[in-house]
Scaffold this active site. Structure first.
Site, PDB file in Angstrom:
ATOM      1  N   ARG A 120       0.799  -1.224   0.000  1.00  0.00           N
ATOM      2  CA  ARG A 120       0.000   0.000   0.000  1.00  0.00           C
ATOM      3  C   ARG A 120       0.841   1.288   0.000  1.00  0.00           C
ATOM      4  O   ARG A 120       0.486   2.243  -0.697  1.00  0.00           O
ATOM      5  CB  ARG A 120      -0.978  -0.002   1.167  1.00  0.00           C
ATOM      6  CG  ARG A 120      -2.023  -1.114   1.055  1.00  0.00           C
ATOM      7  CD  ARG A 120      -3.070  -1.023   2.148  1.00  0.00           C
ATOM      8  NE  ARG A 120      -3.996   0.084   1.897  1.00  0.00           N
ATOM      9  CZ  ARG A 120      -4.044   1.192   2.611  1.00  0.00           C
ATOM     10  NH1 ARG A 120      -3.220   1.367   3.630  1.00  0.00           N
ATOM     11  NH2 ARG A 120      -4.904   2.143   2.313  1.00  0.00           N
ATOM     12  N   CYS A 151      15.296  -3.487  -2.359  1.00  0.00           N
ATOM     13  CA  CYS A 151      16.178  -2.731  -3.261  1.00  0.00           C
ATOM     14  C   CYS A 151      15.396  -1.917  -4.283  1.00  0.00           C
ATOM     15  O   CYS A 151      15.756  -1.862  -5.469  1.00  0.00           O
ATOM     16  CB  CYS A 151      17.153  -3.664  -3.975  1.00  0.00           C
ATOM     17  SG  CYS A 151      18.230  -4.573  -2.859  1.00  0.00           S
TER      18      CYS A 151
END
Length: 229
Positions: A120, A151
């Site tokens: 979200r 990453c």
């Protein structure tokens, strides 16, 4: 919600021309407090105002009162769930603000999860808050940003909050109000296994969904058949 109900009543009247329509589903979307800045309307107040709107609308349109249905999933389960992470590396970064005239330190706190278990913040810029869960600290608060392990620049769990300045690797970090649209949206992003779901009641805990293992991730791989000859 009142405006939505009023508009759907007009559709409801059109549908009645084709026969009996005993139920009107007004959906959900009732808010919860994701952070201390949120102040959602109480369910009782919302229900009263919607009921008044439906009653007045039916009278104005000359149609019978339908059975009104709702889908209040998030308002029930959202605050019932929280996510526990383990803190990894922490790093202080100097950031600029007020047209680069001022600088401040923001501490990045990495955790062993992220956008694979809570998409979200990346999808909707959703805001959450965090607290250290394994100990009490009287250290001075530090401005932090909680980042995931994937990453990606958008892999942010908590955009901005204050944690004790001695937050350190190995601490447990609790992110509240993750009961809705987190586990159900979870994925194996970057081939990360989804976490377990644990139910807690009256001091007792039990696993209701087990966490995924590397064997689970590899279970669908087809067997390799070498080339002969």
């Amino acid at each position: 919600f009142a405006e939505s109900a009023a508009r759907l009543l007009a559709v409801h009247r059109e549908l009645l021309a084709g026969g009996d329509v005993p139920e009107l589903n007004l959906g959900g979307g009732f808010g919860i407090a994701y952070t201390a800045a949120d102040d959602p309307a109480p369910i009782g107040e919302l229900a009263q105002r919607i009921a008044e709107t439906v009653a007045a609308g039916c009278e104005e349109l000359g149609i019978p009162l339908p059975v009104v249905a709702f889908e209040p999933g998030r308002s029930i389960i959202g605050t019932a769930g929280l996510t526990l992470y383990t803190v990894g590396t922490t790093k202080d970064v100097l950031v600029s603000y007020q047209d680069d005239a001022e600088t401040a330190v923001r501490r990045y706190v990495s955790v062993d999860g992220g956008m694979s278990d809570n998409a979200r913040p990346a999808l909707y810029e959703a805001q959450y808050s965090a607290r250290i869960a394994n100990r009490v600290s009287d250290a001075e608060p530090a401005l932090v940003r909680v980042a995931g392990k994937h990453c990606e620049s958008g892999d942010i769990v908590v955009d901005a909050d204050y944690l004790p300045g001695d937050v350190a690797p190995g601490d447990l970090l609790a992110v509240a109000a993750t009961g809705a649209y987190c586990w159900s949206l979870a994925s194996n992003y970057n081939y990360i296994g989804r976490p377990a779901v644990v139910a807690v009641r009256d001091g007792s805990a039990r696993v209701i969904v087990r966490g995924e293992t590397e064997e689970d991730l590899l279970a669908r791989d087809a067997a390799y058949e070498g080339v002969k000859g």
